[in-house]
Every structure is written in C-alpha cells, then in structure tokens.
Design an enzyme around this catalytic site. Structure first.
Site, PDB file in Angstrom:
ATOM      1  N   ASP A 172       0.848  -1.207   0.000  1.00  0.00           N
ATOM      2  CA  ASP A 172       0.000   0.000   0.000  1.00  0.00           C
ATOM      3  C   ASP A 172       0.882   1.255   0.000  1.00  0.00           C
ATOM      4  OD1 ASP A 172      -2.480  -1.581   0.498  1.00  0.00           O
ATOM      5  OD2 ASP A 172      -1.405  -2.043   2.339  1.00  0.00           O
ATOM      6  N   HIS A 200      -4.591  -2.994   6.447  1.00  0.00           N
ATOM      7  CA  HIS A 200      -4.402  -3.309   5.024  1.00  0.00           C
ATOM      8  C   HIS A 200      -5.761  -3.755   4.489  1.00  0.00           C
ATOM      9  CE1 HIS A 200      -3.185  -4.994   1.251  1.00  0.00           C
ATOM     10  NE2 HIS A 200      -3.732  -6.142   1.607  1.00  0.00           N
TER      11      HIS A 200
HETATM   12  P1  NAI Z   1      -2.719 -18.123  -3.649  1.00  0.00           P
HETATM   13  O1  NAI Z   1      -4.103 -18.638  -3.449  1.00  0.00           O
HETATM   14  O2  NAI Z   1      -2.121 -18.130  -5.009  1.00  0.00           O
HETATM   15  O3  NAI Z   1      -1.730 -18.889  -2.682  1.00  0.00           O
HETATM   16  C1  NAI Z   1      -1.992 -19.076  -1.338  1.00  0.00           C
HETATM   17  C2  NAI Z   1      -1.317 -20.372  -0.949  1.00  0.00           C
HETATM   18  O4  NAI Z   1      -1.400 -20.489   0.474  1.00  0.00           O
HETATM   19  C3  NAI Z   1      -2.010 -21.605  -1.535  1.00  0.00           C
HETATM   20  O5  NAI Z   1      -1.061 -22.365  -2.259  1.00  0.00           O
HETATM   21  C4  NAI Z   1      -2.527 -22.346  -0.313  1.00  0.00           C
HETATM   22  O6  NAI Z   1      -2.472 -23.759  -0.468  1.00  0.00           O
HETATM   23  C5  NAI Z   1      -1.546 -21.864   0.752  1.00  0.00           C
HETATM   24  N1  NAI Z   1      -2.039 -22.029   2.123  1.00  0.00           N
HETATM   25  C6  NAI Z   1      -3.308 -21.911   2.591  1.00  0.00           C
HETATM   26  N2  NAI Z   1      -3.347 -22.224   3.896  1.00  0.00           N
HETATM   27  C7  NAI Z   1      -2.087 -22.514   4.264  1.00  0.00           C
HETATM   28  C8  NAI Z   1      -1.496 -22.924   5.484  1.00  0.00           C
HETATM   29  N3  NAI Z   1      -2.237 -23.107   6.575  1.00  0.00           N
HETATM   30  N4  NAI Z   1      -0.159 -23.156   5.512  1.00  0.00           N
HETATM   31  C9  NAI Z   1       0.588 -23.006   4.405  1.00  0.00           C
HETATM   32  N5  NAI Z   1       0.074 -22.637   3.212  1.00  0.00           N
HETATM   33  C10 NAI Z   1      -1.237 -22.394   3.152  1.00  0.00           C
HETATM   34  O7  NAI Z   1      -2.728 -16.643  -3.041  1.00  0.00           O
HETATM   35  P2  NAI Z   1      -1.705 -15.474  -3.315  1.00  0.00           P
HETATM   36  O8  NAI Z   1      -2.187 -14.670  -4.453  1.00  0.00           O
HETATM   37  O9  NAI Z   1      -0.334 -16.026  -3.329  1.00  0.00           O
HETATM   38  O10 NAI Z   1      -1.942 -14.579  -2.005  1.00  0.00           O
HETATM   39  C11 NAI Z   1      -1.535 -15.070  -0.740  1.00  0.00           C
HETATM   40  C12 NAI Z   1      -2.125 -14.218   0.356  1.00  0.00           C
HETATM   41  O11 NAI Z   1      -1.555 -12.923   0.333  1.00  0.00           O
HETATM   42  C13 NAI Z   1      -3.637 -14.015   0.250  1.00  0.00           C
HETATM   43  O12 NAI Z   1      -4.205 -14.107   1.554  1.00  0.00           O
HETATM   44  C14 NAI Z   1      -3.749 -12.594  -0.258  1.00  0.00           C
HETATM   45  O13 NAI Z   1      -4.984 -12.005   0.090  1.00  0.00           O
HETATM   46  C15 NAI Z   1      -2.587 -11.952   0.451  1.00  0.00           C
HETATM   47  N6  NAI Z   1      -2.121 -10.703  -0.123  1.00  0.00           N
HETATM   48  C16 NAI Z   1      -1.742  -9.721   0.756  1.00  0.00           C
HETATM   49  C17 NAI Z   1      -1.292  -8.519   0.305  1.00  0.00           C
HETATM   50  C18 NAI Z   1      -0.880  -7.443   1.262  1.00  0.00           C
HETATM   51  O14 NAI Z   1      -0.570  -6.337   0.790  1.00  0.00           O
HETATM   52  N7  NAI Z   1      -0.844  -7.661   2.569  1.00  0.00           N
HETATM   53  C19 NAI Z   1      -1.207  -8.248  -1.134  1.00  0.00           C
HETATM   54  C20 NAI Z   1      -1.573  -9.362  -1.979  1.00  0.00           C
HETATM   55  C21 NAI Z   1      -2.002 -10.553  -1.472  1.00  0.00           C
END
Ligand code: NAI
Length: 342
Positions: A172, A200
């Site tokens: 952000d 966030h």
């Molecule tokens: P994604 O869906 O591509 O990958 C998430 C991965 O986390 C999946 O492979 C899933 O199997 C794994 N996962 C779920 N529960 C888990 C656990 N208990 N232990 C280990 N792995 C686990 O999602 P993406 O796009 O990679 O985003 C990841 C996270 O980051 C999301 O929650 C998203 O909202 C967040 N995010 C945060 C941002 C920020 O600025 N703080 C910016 C963009 C994304």
C-alpha cells in the site's frame, strides 16, 4: 565472514510466493555474503483430490516444483530448500518467517467467517513459531486479513517479543508513493514521508497530509485538494480490487515486491530523512489501544530496531480517516476474540 539465514515462506505454492522466492534466494535481500536456506510450507496433499483441469496441481507439488526451479537458478547464495507440510519443520530455526499462505474467501463467505477461518491457521502458526523459530526471528504476515492474522499469531506466540511481529502495509505504501509521483510528474524517489495508517484493507488511510514531494508538503505541490481526498485516497484503498478486475487474479508481483521491500528495510534500515509503513503491535501510539496490529510510519536502524515516528498531526479529514480504519481493526479484533488467549 559468511553467515546463514533461514527463511520460512508459507503458501509457497501460491502466486505471491512464486514472484518472491527467487529474490529471497538471490542475495538481493540478505546480501551476497549471506547464505540462504529456504523453508517452504504448504498445506498437506488431499488424497481424494480431483484436478479441476488437466494442468492443476496440488499446492505441495507446486512448492516442490518451485524448489526445483530455485535450485536450477544456481544462486551462489542459496544453500538449501526444504519443502514440507509440517509447520514445526518449516519454522525450525528460522530467522525470518514470511506468512503468505491463508485461506481464500469462498463463495458466500462473510468477512467475519474468513477472519475466523484464517484465525485458526494463525493460532497454529503462532504456536509453531514460538516453539521452533530462532531467538532472533522476525515475522511478516502477508496473508489476508493480514493485520488481524498477525494479531492472532502474536497472541498465540507471545514467547516471541512483540516488536518482531509485522503485517504488510508496504505494498500500500509503494502504491501511495507511486500515485503521488505520477500526479506530480516526479520520480518515485522524490516522494517521501508517506504513511499507510491502520488496516491493510479499503479503510486504510494513505496519508498525503504529512507526505512530501521534493522536500515540500505534498499538498503544496498537488494543490487540488479535492483530487487528493476523492480520487487519490480511494484509488489507493481500492487498488487491490482494480488489479483483480484487470488481471482476473490478485496482485502478486507487486505484493511480492512489497514483502521484499519490507524485509530489506528491516535488514538494512530506512534511508535518512524518510520512513516506511509497517503494521506493528501498538503500544498505544497515536491513541490506538495497545496490542492492536496497526499500520504506522516507522524508521528502522541497521540493527533491525524500529521506532514509530512521533508527533505527526492530522487535519479534520485525516482524523476521520484514521478513526475509520481504527474502528474496523477493533471490529476485526472482536470477531477473533475467542482466538486470543490472555
Ligand atoms: P494463492 O491462493 O495463489 O496462494 C496461497 C497459498 O497459500 C495456496 O497455495 C494455499 O495452499 C496456501 N495455504 C493456505 N493455507 C495454508 C497454510 N495453513 N499453511 C501453508 N500454506 C497455506 O494466493 P496469493 O495470491 O499467493 O496470495 C496469498 C495471500 O496474500 C492471500 O491471503 C492474499 O490475500 C494476500 N495478499 C496480501 C497482500 C498485502 O498487501 N498484505 C497483497 C496481496 C495478497
């Protein structure tokens, strides 16, 4: 003398991790004289899983594939990659833990349900970190809702000092810097003293009122106050949704970059005369109840010690924006209160 850093990344089969892992391994973050051992955590494989399409793979298999690619990069700094579905193993001896994995919001799920579902993941991961991580561990929570996930993990891993737990507002922050730079027609480096206050989420307050452009108040350079309040602020708050609309997927490259920038700032310090944004455990600064994970402006020294910038003031617009994001975080805390021991 060369040293070694162990870095855990959860959600290692996901898209943010894919854009982040090579940069962690390459020396870019920890330096060419530091060896890196990556610990990749994913959810266990489901035995009864049916691929939704022929190219779909289970997340743990994807993490294994990512580990193969990391080895194939031949980085002189990368010593080893461990892939596991066991949080205790993933956090064993780690100096940094980047908690990217989180459950996505499913169809018909309310925000409150998502808070509860993810809260349970972060109860377990907070405990596993406290039990297994190195004594100097620092933790960045990226998985959403990241402030409240961090709150839950911190409360369940309190053996780790409060100042080590961070949630990511750096993406952000970078968005807020870039949008001011574009409007003013200056390079990003000319924009300083930007803060993301609070959550966030789309209640965050990207604070243009204290920001500077080429050392002058941003409000003296961009004099269109209506643009700042009614275009700039909502654009920053809703940028994540705009990316999803454009890509059909949530931000990954810029999210990974935000996490890399966050860790770099905590490893090397912030530049003189500027600060960065991070959500940290409040001690009551700016009237935020102590213990809440709140986005603040922070300076960091070269030994990773950080301080919240003191004494910034808000006009009426800023006060209302600050209060709104604080109220949302208090509501989120209330929604997970059963997961917060003591
Ligand atoms: P994604 O869906 O591509 O990958 C998430 C991965 O986390 C999946 O492979 C899933 O199997 C794994 N996962 C779920 N529960 C888990 C656990 N208990 N232990 C280990 N792995 C686990 O999602 P993406 O796009 O990679 O985003 C990841 C996270 O980051 C999301 O929650 C998203 O909202 C967040 N995010 C945060 C941002 C920020 O600025 N703080 C910016 C963009 C994304």
């Amino acid at each position: 003398m060369s040293k070694t850093v162990r870095v855990a990344v959860t959600g290692a089969g996901g898209q943010v991790s894919y854009a982040m892992l090579a940069r962690l391994a390459s020396g870019e973050v920890f330096g060419d004289d530091t060896k890196v051992i990556l610990h990749l955590l994913e959810i266990p494989k489901k035995p009864d899983w049916t691929p939704p399409n022929p190219t779909a793979r289970q997340p743990l298999d994807i993490a294994e594939g990512n580990a193969m690619e990391l080895l194939d990069c031949g980085f002189p700094t990368l010593l080893d990659v461990v892939v596991t579905d066991d949080a205790n193993k993933a956090f064993n001896g780690v100096n940094w833990a980047l908690l990217v994995g989180a459950a996505p919001r499913g169809p018909g799920m309310e925000r409150k349900d998502l808070l509860g579902l993810n809260g349970k993941i972060f109860v377990g991961q907070g405990k596993a970190l406290a039990k297994n991580a190195a004594s100097d561990v620092r933790i960045l929570i990226v998985g959403n809702p990241c402030n409240t996930n961090c709150l839950v993990a911190y409360h369940n891993g309190k053996e780790i000092p409060a100042d080590r737990w961070h949630a990511m507002t750096r993406l952000d922050h970078n968005r807020a810097v870039s949008a001011l730079a574009v409007k003013a027609g200056v390079p990003n480096a000319a924009v300083t003293s930007v803060t993301i206050w609070g959550n966030h989420s789309n209640t965050q307050f990207p604070d243009f009122t204290n920001a500077k452009i080429n050392g002058k108040p941003a409000t003296e350079v961009i004099t269109d106050r209506a643009w700042l309040e009614t275009t700039y602020v909502p654009q920053c708050q809703n940028r994540g949704a705009a990316i999803i609309k454009a890509r059909g997927l949530s931000s990954a490259l810029s999210a990974a970059n935000g996490a890399i920038d966050h860790v770099k700032s905590f490893v090397r310090g912030t530049p003189a005369g500027d600060w960065t944004s991070a959500a940290v455990v409040s001690k009551g600064e700016y009237g935020v109840p102590a213990g809440l994970v709140f986005g603040y402006p922070v300076t960091i020294d070269k030994s990773s010690n950080w301080k919240i910038i003191d004494g910034l003031s808000f006009d009426a617009f800023g006060k209302a924006a600050f209060q709104k994001t604080l109220t949302e975080l208090l509501e989120e805390k209330d929604a997970v209160k059963d997961l917060l021991p003591g």
